[in-house]
Scaffold this motif. Structure first.
Motif, PDB file in Angstrom:
ATOM      1  N   SER A 193       0.684  -1.156   0.072  1.00  0.00           N
ATOM      2  CA  SER A 193      -0.046   0.031  -0.043  1.00  0.00           C
ATOM      3  C   SER A 193       0.915   1.104   0.073  1.00  0.00           C
ATOM      4  N   ARG A 206      -4.617  -2.737   1.707  1.00  0.00           N
ATOM      5  CA  ARG A 206      -4.999  -3.469   0.523  1.00  0.00           C
ATOM      6  C   ARG A 206      -4.554  -4.630   0.791  1.00  0.00           C
ATOM      7  N   GLU A 225      -8.600  -2.959  -2.510  1.00  0.00           N
ATOM      8  CA  GLU A 225      -8.340  -1.707  -1.365  1.00  0.00           C
ATOM      9  C   GLU A 225      -9.369  -1.479  -0.708  1.00  0.00           C
ATOM     10  N   GLU A 235     -10.917  -1.332  -6.738  1.00  0.00           N
ATOM     11  CA  GLU A 235      -9.757  -1.557  -7.229  1.00  0.00           C
ATOM     12  C   GLU A 235      -8.733  -0.548  -6.703  1.00  0.00           C
ATOM     13  N   PRO A 236      -7.477  -0.963  -6.643  1.00  0.00           N
ATOM     14  CA  PRO A 236      -6.550  -0.199  -6.204  1.00  0.00           C
ATOM     15  C   PRO A 236      -6.541   1.245  -7.122  1.00  0.00           C
ATOM     16  N   SER A 237      -6.149   2.236  -6.265  1.00  0.00           N
ATOM     17  CA  SER A 237      -6.272   3.484  -7.219  1.00  0.00           C
ATOM     18  C   SER A 237      -4.909   3.572  -7.921  1.00  0.00           C
ATOM     19  N   PRO A 240      -2.275   6.886  -6.043  1.00  0.00           N
ATOM     20  CA  PRO A 240      -2.549   7.135  -4.349  1.00  0.00           C
ATOM     21  C   PRO A 240      -2.489   8.587  -3.990  1.00  0.00           C
TER      22      PRO A 240
END
Length: 264
Positions: A193, A206, A225, A235-237, A240
């Motif tokens: 993360s 995450r 996430e 979904e992961p950015s 970030p």
């Protein structure tokens, strides 16, 4: 084999084929996790009033605990949550942090923790809690290879969940999967993360979540996430750390300086 038995076997085979056939349709009464790919694989989300298992991969008890807390937050909404764990779990895995759960978006005032002396007591407590339809979910945390939590025990938990409409979530740490009646089974690890913005040095939680059992479809593996403010997965950015947009009402710096030189 007579005609009647042949017809019965053909009917059963057809029923099994219809059940196992892949379908893109969304099943009703599903609770979306927020992660598009995972929800599509689960045909709309997590099934309520069912049994779901989360296993920690290796020494990933903290990650599995955070992941199942997210699932509990999704399925319990604003209803009370009962968390049953063995009395030595605090020494093995650490105590549940009310502040940490609050930062994940859960309301600690709706959480009831129960310490069980052994696996048998934990199973009985979880079954009793599942009979209360005022609850949103019941988390049963079992450490190690517990022979008591076999196919029969999981069947009893499933029946109790179906009768009351309360979702049963079983957290297994330092254990390997065995046959059960679980609707879904996850193996969870921590995922990288990146740091957050200047206001919050910690990045969003995450999880490397692997769906290894899905009774109504295929399985998969995703980086999920947890969005603490929205209380859902995503979904992961891609970026970030937010990038400040150029003010629309101000000219570009080079143009402003060029204008200044012309004026002078």
């Amino acid at each position: 084999m007579n005609g009647a038995r042949t017809g019965t076997l053909a009917s059963l085979r057809g029923s099994i084929a219809r059940i196992e056939a892949p379908s893109e349709a969304v099943m009703p009464n599903r609770i979306a996790l927020g992660h598009t790919s995972a929800d599509a694989m689960l045909r709309g989300g997590l099934a309520p009033a069912a049994l779901h298992e989360v296993f920690a991969a290796g020494h990933q008890g903290g990650a599995a605990t955070g992941f199942i807390a997210g699932l509990a937050g999704r399925v319990s909404a604003r209803k009370p949550l009962v968390w049953v764990r063995q009395d030595f779990s605090d020494r093995e895995n650490g105590a549940l942090s009310m502040r940490g759960l609050a930062e994940l978006g859960l309301d600690p005032r709706l959480l009831v923790t129960v310490r069980a002396a052994d696996v048998d007591s934990g199973l009985r407590t979880a079954a009793d809690a599942l009979a209360c339809d005022a609850l949103g979910a019941v988390v049963l945390e079992i450490w190690g290879h517990a022979r008591q939590l076999d196919l029969v025990a999981s069947r009893k938990l499933t029946l109790a969940a179906q009768a009351s409409g309360v979702t049963a979530l079983v957290l297994r740490i330092a254990a390997t999967p065995i046959p059960s009646t679980a609707e879904t089974r996850w193996i969870v690890r921590a995922a990288h993360s990146p740091p957050g913005n200047a206001a919050c040095a910690w990045g969003a939680p995450r999880f490397d979540a692997e769906l290894v059992r899905n009774r109504h479809g295929p399985v998969g593996r995703w980086i999920m996430e947890w969005k603490c403010d929205e209380c859902q997965f995503s979904e992961p950015s891609a970026y970030p750390q937010p990038v400040a947009a150029t003010p629309a009402h101000r000219p570009h710096q080079a143009q402003a300086r060029a204008g200044h030189r012309l004026a002078s």
